[in-house]
Enzyme design. Structure first.
Site, PDB file in Angstrom:
ATOM      1  N   SER A 106     -71.351  23.904 -56.670  1.00  0.00           N
ATOM      2  CA  SER A 106     -72.437  23.904 -57.665  1.00  0.00           C
ATOM      3  C   SER A 106     -71.894  23.775 -59.083  1.00  0.00           C
ATOM      4  CB  SER A 106     -73.249  25.194 -57.595  1.00  0.00           C
ATOM      5  OG  SER A 106     -73.425  25.624 -56.291  1.00  0.00           O
ATOM      6  N   GLU A 135     -81.831   9.010 -62.171  1.00  0.00           N
ATOM      7  CA  GLU A 135     -80.782   8.794 -61.169  1.00  0.00           C
ATOM      8  C   GLU A 135     -81.333   7.905 -60.061  1.00  0.00           C
ATOM      9  OE1 GLU A 135     -78.876  12.473 -60.001  1.00  0.00           O
ATOM     10  OE2 GLU A 135     -78.106  12.793 -62.006  1.00  0.00           O
ATOM     11  N   HIS A 178     -70.484   9.566 -52.309  1.00  0.00           N
ATOM     12  CA  HIS A 178     -70.892   9.226 -53.674  1.00  0.00           C
ATOM     13  C   HIS A 178     -70.200   7.933 -54.069  1.00  0.00           C
ATOM     14  CE1 HIS A 178     -71.823   9.480 -57.908  1.00  0.00           C
ATOM     15  NE2 HIS A 178     -72.575  10.550 -57.686  1.00  0.00           N
ATOM     16  N   ARG A 212     -78.375   5.802 -52.821  1.00  0.00           N
ATOM     17  CA  ARG A 212     -76.944   6.083 -52.902  1.00  0.00           C
ATOM     18  C   ARG A 212     -76.156   5.510 -51.727  1.00  0.00           C
ATOM     19  NH1 ARG A 212     -75.297  12.088 -54.632  1.00  0.00           N
ATOM     20  NH2 ARG A 212     -76.211  11.401 -56.582  1.00  0.00           N
ATOM     21  N   HIS A 234     -69.254  13.516 -50.474  1.00  0.00           N
ATOM     22  CA  HIS A 234     -69.815  14.251 -51.614  1.00  0.00           C
ATOM     23  C   HIS A 234     -70.762  15.356 -51.179  1.00  0.00           C
ATOM     24  CE1 HIS A 234     -71.334  14.821 -55.668  1.00  0.00           C
ATOM     25  NE2 HIS A 234     -72.567  14.519 -55.303  1.00  0.00           N
ATOM     26  N   ARG A 289     -79.647  12.008 -49.031  1.00  0.00           N
ATOM     27  CA  ARG A 289     -80.243  12.908 -50.022  1.00  0.00           C
ATOM     28  C   ARG A 289     -80.569  12.175 -51.324  1.00  0.00           C
ATOM     29  NH1 ARG A 289     -77.660  16.179 -54.200  1.00  0.00           N
ATOM     30  NH2 ARG A 289     -75.895  14.879 -53.645  1.00  0.00           N
TER      31      ARG A 289
HETATM   32  C1  SIN Z   1     -74.349  12.934 -59.776  1.00  0.00           C
HETATM   33  O1  SIN Z   1     -74.455  13.476 -60.865  1.00  0.00           O
HETATM   34  O2  SIN Z   1     -74.169  11.731 -59.612  1.00  0.00           O
HETATM   35  C2  SIN Z   1     -74.419  13.795 -58.562  1.00  0.00           C
HETATM   36  C3  SIN Z   1     -75.760  14.316 -58.413  1.00  0.00           C
HETATM   37  C4  SIN Z   1     -75.978  14.743 -57.010  1.00  0.00           C
HETATM   38  O3  SIN Z   1     -75.090  14.588 -56.175  1.00  0.00           O
HETATM   39  O4  SIN Z   1     -77.072  15.212 -56.721  1.00  0.00           O
END
Ligand code: SIN
Length: 520
Positions: free
Chosen positions: A44, A115, A233, A279, A338, A373
């Site tokens: 976190s 995002e 990621h 993603r 990730h 996710r």
């Molecule tokens: C990021 O900031 O790219 C990661 C955010 C996430 O994994 O939820």
């Protein structure tokens, strides 16, 4: 094994879910087990983006839930998505009330980042890319003010005691492996010790997060859900560091482009949302560029220029360590493990399949994330289920103060075998990674079994191999491609398989045994 009894709720882990649950249990007494000093070593604290929540007037929890379901590629539990997104706003207000310095605009509204796969800007943030660190700092300060919470640092959980179908204790030992275990028998057990990213050689997760908590619950008989769904990621900064530092997706939300060695924006041809595609799609594209030797890079120059220095200080600091100046150079990136969508299956109250055992955060599988996710839903889920689990546990407890636990850890123990761990991580990256097939997954299961045989009963390593086995077995069983789970031998999604998986360790081990007995 020596036994220590306590009336406290034992919380395993020290990330956002663990601390938030401890606060929500107050005044019920809690013992929180943290391998590192609080604030260090939890995933976190490394989060850059922030927390997804419908805070804008143009937004709604329904729109947030719809994006969550869409990104999840057919296996999100829609009722879970609806309820979690509906609660998001209240948690942001609570974190604000305890002092989290979320970025605000001139009118006092929350500044929101965009995002991938979100229909609009929806991620509350702190000083650009400092969300994880700052939220954790606010929670740690609050925990320090809370007399009901006792924190034991330098201690890690290595196993669960089960009687019948009920968890009755947690075996804990010195986090550096220098002691034998002690059995802690508390009022209830809440696991909040993170996911599995560190089981992979290439990961953005802190070094200690290697699937141990999921493995420990699986070894105790808990049902594991969605184990095959591991999120990679797309933009881990590729400068040879382990773990790899993150270049937050919010950079792409600001317009940063993905280019390759030839300067080509390869995402334009792959998805209408280009760099802001879901993603899993971006991660596979990055992986393909890497495999083809075309060196993928994140180019922030046109979008941010010198503003990156103030707005994304963690990214800039990591780049500088690798000799990259993101103001003048594109940032080399790679796809890295990730986030584990899968984990210990829990009910809407955070209850596992074993009585006496609750789970929240990345170690759990709630049904929110499906096969992929949605960005920044991870911290949100930890908050929602941290509070729900705390309330559910509290129902069965009185709030009498409890004496502090005094733990005398017996000398002994087993130092972690770094070579075995390194080999396990290599096997996972090579054979259970971004693109999978039956041959590689079977190889992985055989190699995990062989490594386990060399572990000489090291409980910590056996917790890792349990989770590795579950991921590889579930990936072998899912004969399709869906979300983050990509099979080159089954490249399309099969509508009849659009459901969550559930597996026990006994089932995964039976499959591993069959594979091991079969000739390569
Ligand atoms: C990021 O900031 O790219 C990661 C955010 C996430 O994994 O939820």
């Amino acid at each position: 094994m020596p036994v220590v009894e306590t009336g406290r709720v034992v919380i395993v882990g020290a990330g956002l879910g663990a601390l938030y649950a401890a606060l929500n249990l107050a005044p019920r007494a809690v013992l929180l087990i943290s391998p590192e000093p609080l604030g260090q070593g939890a995933s976190s604290a490394w989060a850059q983006g922030g927390i997804a929540a419908a805070m804008a007037t143009a937004d709604s929890p329904e729109a947030h839930a719809a994006d969550t379901v869409r990104a999840g590629a057919g296996t999100v539990d829609a009722a879970v998505a609806t309820s979690v997104t509906a609660e998001a706003r209240a948690h942001i207000l609570d974190l604000t009330a305890i002092g989290t310095p979320f970025d605000r605009d001139a009118q006092g509204g929350y500044v929101l980042s965009r995002e991938a796969a979100h229909g609009l800007a929806r991620v509350v943030r702190v000083r650009g890319d400092q969300a994880g660190r700052e939220i954790m700092a606010a929670l740690i300060a609050e925990v320090a003010r809370m007399p009901s919470v006792q924190v034991l640092e330098g201690v890690m959980a290595v196993g669960l005691q089960v009687q019948g179908e009920c968890v009755t204790g947690v075996a804990v030992a010195a986090a550096d492996g220098s002691s034998d275990p002690v059995l802690l028998q508390g009022a209830a057990v809440l696991l909040a010790g993170g996911g599995s990213g560190g089981l992979y050689a290439l990961t953005t997760n802190p070094p200690r997060i290697r699937g141990q908590v999921i493995g420990m619950a699986a070894r105790a008989g808990a049902v594991i859900a969605d184990a095959e769904f591991v999120q990679f990621h797309p933009t881990a900064i590729d400068i040879g560091e382990d773990p790899a530092p993150l270049a937050t997706e919010a950079l792409r939300g600001e317009g940063a482009a993905l280019i390759n060695r030839d300067g080509r924006r390869f995402m334009l041809a792959l998805h209408p949302d280009a760099e802001l595609a879901p993603r899993d799609i971006v991660a596979r594209a990055i992986f393909a560029e890497t495999q083809a030797g075309r060196r993928p890079m994140l180019d922030t120059r046109a979008a941010l220029g010198t503003a990156i220095v103030d707005r994304f200080p963690a990214v800039v600091e990591a780049c500088q360590r690798g000799g990259i100046d993101p103001v003048t150079q594109a940032i080399p990136v790679a796809a890295a493990a990730h986030y584990h969508m899968g984990g210990i299956a829990v009910s809407k109250e955070g209850r596992s399949s074993l009585a006496g055992l609750w789970v929240c955060g990345e170690a759990s599988a709630t049904g929110l994330h499906g096969a992929n996710r949605l960005a920044s839903n991870g911290l949100l889920e930890a908050l929602v289920y941290g509070r729900r689990a705390a309330r559910d546990i509290a129902r069965g407890l009185d709030d009498a103060p409890q004496p502090k636990v005094v733990l005398a850890l017996p000398q002994g123990g087993q130092s972690p075998d770094v070579d075995l761990i390194a080999e396990l991580r290599r096997v996972m990256t090579d054979h259970v990674g971004v693109v999978r097939d039956a041959h590689g997954l079977q190889t992985a299961l055989r190699r995990i079994a062989a490594l386990e045989a060399q572990a000489l009963g090291d409980a910590n390593f056996l917790n890792m191999t349990a989770t590795a086995t579950l991921i590889a077995a579930a990936a072998l069983l899912r004969q399709e491609s869906r979300g983050a789970h990509c099979r080159r031998d089954f490249p399309v999604a099969k509508p009849e398989l659009a459901q969550r998986s559930r597996l026990t360790l006994a089932e995964a081990l039976a499959l591993r045994q069959t594979v091991t007995e079969t000739q390569e």
